[in-house]
Design an enzyme around this catalytic site. Structure first.
Site, PDB file in Angstrom:
ATOM      1  CG  ASP A  35     -53.840 -15.211  -4.709  1.00  0.00           C
ATOM      2  OD1 ASP A  35     -52.821 -13.822  -4.252  1.00  0.00           O
ATOM      3  OD2 ASP A  35     -53.369 -15.740  -5.597  1.00  0.00           O
ATOM      4  CG  HIS A  63     -50.326 -17.041  -6.841  1.00  0.00           C
ATOM      5  ND1 HIS A  63     -50.795 -16.642  -5.857  1.00  0.00           N
ATOM      6  CD2 HIS A  63     -48.631 -17.236  -6.384  1.00  0.00           C
ATOM      7  CE1 HIS A  63     -49.727 -16.218  -4.707  1.00  0.00           C
ATOM      8  NE2 HIS A  63     -48.421 -16.644  -5.140  1.00  0.00           N
TER       9      HIS A  63
END
Length: 210
Positions: A35, A63
């Protein structure tokens, strides 16, 4: 060192840490580097620079699609000078809107388009994560990593596996302290903490009944 990648990565990592009490909690981390890398790439794309020219983006929290990609403290190298990302882009609407949702939804978008996960991007992110644990982070730079939240100074409840900005030295991570958090960020950080708390409760209920 135990690094958890499989989803739900944060809660899986917390469960692993709880299941192996003889291993220090600090030795467990989960991957939010993918990410982090995606957030850097989005900024680089918008400014016409390379990802390496962008540093100190932060992924806070889970996440998942509640993660908060934060560039309030990020810098970009433009014409040899380091500039704050907000100052460089001059596009607060994008940074507080589409940028965040693009990073949050990127994994799902890749799977939808390819009918496969982003295996190579994930592999690179794992390599980045491990390399930084092994060799440390460069001076003046921090990276994002899901770690135990105990004792953090950002108001995140203890006993969660939450992604923070960290520096790493001698194979030990340290949360970057003292970053100012505005109201917008606070709300996003709390939202992802709430999701992690709920995930944890569900997982531990299941484990205790198993």
């Amino acid at each position: 060192m135990v690094i958890v990648v499989g989803n739900p990565a944060n809660t899986n990592c917390l469960t692993a840490a709880k299941s192996a009490p003889s291993i220090p909690k600090e030795n467990f981390s989960c991957l939010t580097r993918l990410d982090h890398n995606r957030a850097k790439a989005q900024i680089a794309l918008k400014l016409g620079v390379t990802s390496d020219d962008v540093k100190n983006v932060i992924i806070w929290g889970n996440h998942s699609s509640t993660q908060y990609p934060d560039v309030n403290h990020a810098k970009v190298k433009l014409q040899g000078k380091e500039v704050g990302v907000y100052e460089a882009l001059k596009n607060d609407t994008w940074l507080k809107g589409d940028f965040i949702t693009t990073v949050q939804q990127r994994g799902a978008a890749v799977i939808k388009a390819r009918k496969l996960s982003s295996a190579m991007s994930a592999a690179k992110a794992i390599c980045d994560h491990v390399r930084d644990i092994w060799f440390g982070t460069p001076e003046g730079e921090f990276v994002s990593m899901g770690i135990i939240s105990d004792g953090n100074s950002y108001g995140v409840p203890d006993d969660l596996l939450y992604s923070f900005p960290v520096t790493i030295k001698n194979k030990a991570w340290k949360i970057v302290e003292g970053l100012p958090i505005n109201d917008f960020s606070r709300e996003k950080m709390d939202l992802t903490a709430k999701e992690l708390t709920e995930e944890k409760e569900t997982a531990f209920e299941f484990l205790s009944s198993a």
